[in-house]
Design a protein around this motif. Structure first.
Motif, PDB file in Angstrom:
ATOM      1  N   SER A   1       0.833  -1.208   0.000  1.00  0.00           N
ATOM      2  CA  SER A   1       0.000   0.000   0.000  1.00  0.00           C
ATOM      3  C   SER A   1       0.869   1.261   0.000  1.00  0.00           C
ATOM      4  O   SER A   1       1.799   1.374   0.810  1.00  0.00           O
ATOM      5  CB  SER A   1      -0.897  -0.023   1.247  1.00  0.00           C
ATOM      6  N   LYS A   2       0.560   2.157  -0.889  1.00  0.00           N
ATOM      7  CA  LYS A   2       1.274   3.439  -1.030  1.00  0.00           C
ATOM      8  C   LYS A   2       2.775   3.235  -1.240  1.00  0.00           C
ATOM      9  O   LYS A   2       3.569   4.126  -0.953  1.00  0.00           O
ATOM     10  CB  LYS A   2       1.035   4.337   0.190  1.00  0.00           C
ATOM     11  N   SER A   3       3.161   2.045  -1.679  1.00  0.00           N
ATOM     12  CA  SER A   3       4.580   1.690  -1.837  1.00  0.00           C
ATOM     13  C   SER A   3       5.388   1.987  -0.575  1.00  0.00           C
ATOM     14  O   SER A   3       6.572   2.331  -0.652  1.00  0.00           O
ATOM     15  CB  SER A   3       5.201   2.434  -3.033  1.00  0.00           C
ATOM     16  N   ALA A   4       4.740   1.828   0.564  1.00  0.00           N
ATOM     17  CA  ALA A   4       5.426   2.147   1.834  1.00  0.00           C
ATOM     18  C   ALA A   4       6.434   1.061   2.218  1.00  0.00           C
ATOM     19  O   ALA A   4       7.349   1.314   3.008  1.00  0.00           O
ATOM     20  CB  ALA A   4       4.398   2.317   2.945  1.00  0.00           C
ATOM     21  N   ASN A   5       6.249  -0.144   1.659  1.00  0.00           N
ATOM     22  CA  ASN A   5       7.178  -1.262   1.917  1.00  0.00           C
ATOM     23  C   ASN A   5       7.560  -1.381   3.404  1.00  0.00           C
ATOM     24  O   ASN A   5       8.743  -1.264   3.754  1.00  0.00           O
ATOM     25  CB  ASN A   5       8.447  -1.111   1.066  1.00  0.00           C
ATOM     26  N   PRO A   6       6.561  -1.664   4.259  1.00  0.00           N
ATOM     27  CA  PRO A   6       6.840  -1.673   5.701  1.00  0.00           C
ATOM     28  C   PRO A   6       7.516  -2.944   6.190  1.00  0.00           C
ATOM     29  O   PRO A   6       7.661  -3.141   7.386  1.00  0.00           O
ATOM     30  CB  PRO A   6       5.434  -1.554   6.308  1.00  0.00           C
ATOM     31  N   TRP A   7       7.930  -3.835   5.249  1.00  0.00           N
ATOM     32  CA  TRP A   7       8.510  -5.110   5.661  1.00  0.00           C
ATOM     33  C   TRP A   7      10.016  -5.038   5.892  1.00  0.00           C
ATOM     34  O   TRP A   7      10.727  -4.196   5.351  1.00  0.00           O
ATOM     35  CB  TRP A   7       8.218  -6.238   4.665  1.00  0.00           C
ATOM     36  N   GLN A   8      10.468  -5.993   6.719  1.00  0.00           N
ATOM     37  CA  GLN A   8      11.892  -6.296   6.921  1.00  0.00           C
ATOM     38  C   GLN A   8      11.939  -7.823   6.982  1.00  0.00           C
ATOM     39  O   GLN A   8      10.958  -8.458   7.390  1.00  0.00           O
ATOM     40  CB  GLN A   8      12.416  -5.736   8.247  1.00  0.00           C
ATOM     41  N   PHE A   9      13.063  -8.395   6.602  1.00  0.00           N
ATOM     42  CA  PHE A   9      13.174  -9.857   6.564  1.00  0.00           C
ATOM     43  C   PHE A   9      14.462 -10.291   7.271  1.00  0.00           C
ATOM     44  O   PHE A   9      15.527  -9.752   6.978  1.00  0.00           O
ATOM     45  CB  PHE A   9      13.209 -10.360   5.116  1.00  0.00           C
ATOM     46  N   VAL A  10      14.346 -11.241   8.183  1.00  0.00           N
ATOM     47  CA  VAL A  10      15.538 -11.809   8.818  1.00  0.00           C
ATOM     48  C   VAL A  10      15.718 -13.226   8.280  1.00  0.00           C
ATOM     49  O   VAL A  10      14.791 -14.045   8.359  1.00  0.00           O
ATOM     50  CB  VAL A  10      15.419 -11.839  10.358  1.00  0.00           C
ATOM     51  N   LEU A  11      16.885 -13.502   7.708  1.00  0.00           N
ATOM     52  CA  LEU A  11      17.170 -14.816   7.121  1.00  0.00           C
ATOM     53  C   LEU A  11      17.989 -15.642   8.105  1.00  0.00           C
ATOM     54  O   LEU A  11      19.033 -15.179   8.569  1.00  0.00           O
ATOM     55  CB  LEU A  11      17.943 -14.656   5.801  1.00  0.00           C
ATOM     56  N   VAL A  12      17.499 -16.825   8.414  1.00  0.00           N
ATOM     57  CA  VAL A  12      18.188 -17.686   9.381  1.00  0.00           C
ATOM     58  C   VAL A  12      18.524 -19.025   8.723  1.00  0.00           C
ATOM     59  O   VAL A  12      17.622 -19.710   8.214  1.00  0.00           O
ATOM     60  CB  VAL A  12      17.308 -17.936  10.629  1.00  0.00           C
TER      61      VAL A  12
END
Ligand SMILES: Cc1cc2nc3c(=O)[nH]c(=O)nc-3n(C[C@H](O)[C@H](O)[C@H](O)COP(=O)(O)O)c2cc1C
Length: 182
Positions: A40-51
């Motif tokens: 939404s609104k290109s807000a890109n509220p994600w973060q990703f932790v790779l384990v």
């Protein structure tokens, strides 16, 4: 690339994985898909932790009372985080990113399973998100939505049975109350 219809018919949750690690190219392809997710609104509220560390995966697998043990056997766990300060619809945005990851994984011939974290609890009733936050040093401003467990499939599952599609959930023109509970 597989035909998309075939891809979504064949995608089933994979809960058993071989010991084979993912290649760096596979991980990069998967994360590119995540970062191309619509938001939404290109807000890109994600973060990703790779384990990928086996000991950490084992600890991560204890994040819920049940249905999270499979994480211990996966090659890569992607912990999907959202920032409510960045977007009021962070749950939608992070859910879409989780599915984008799952579809890309399937397209690579790998398997995945969504493990729900938000609103879930560990065996000793600690909120699952708090457990994951402490384990992975996640800042307080971020919420933990899901863990997507990924690896090479060690089980074959039948594709979706088209005979069982719930067509009664489709309403033409206006909602048909008679279809409820069918
Ligand atoms: C929001 C969401 C949460 C889920 N949480 C879990 C979970 O915690 N553990 C698990 O083993 N599977 C989990 N799943 C996988 C579902 O159980 C699975 O998608 C469903 O049974 C349909 O099976 P299929 O994916 O093989 O088609 C979750 C799926 C979704 C979409």
């Amino acid at each position: 690339m597989k035909d998309f219809q075939q891809l979504i018919t064949n995608r089933r949750s994979t809960r058993k994985f071989t010991d084979e690690p993912l290649s760096p190219e596979q991980v990069e392809t998967i994360m590119k898909a995540a970062l191309k997710s619509p938001a939404s609104k290109s807000a890109n509220p994600w973060q990703f932790v790779l384990v990928e560390n086996k000991e950490v995966l084992e600890k991560l697998s204890q994040c819920k009372k049940s249905s999270s043990k499979l994480i211990a056997g996966c090659a890569l766990a992607i912990v999907v985080l959202g920032d409510p300060m960045t977007s009021d619809v962070w749950i939608e945005d992070t859910s879409i990113a989780s599915v984008m990851i799952q579809l890309q994984v399937e397209d690579l011939g790998l398997g995945s399973c969504w493990v729900q974290i938000r609103e879930r609890f560990t065996a000793d009733d600690t909120p699952s998100d708090e457990y994951v936050r402490v384990l992975l040093d996640i800042p307080l401003q971020l919420q933990v939505l899901s863990v997507i467990a990924i690896g090479h499939k060690a089980q074959e599952r039948p594709p979706f049975d088209e005979e069982k599609l719930q067509w009664e959930k489709i309403h033409i023109g206006k909602f048909n109350i008679n279809q409820l509970g069918e």
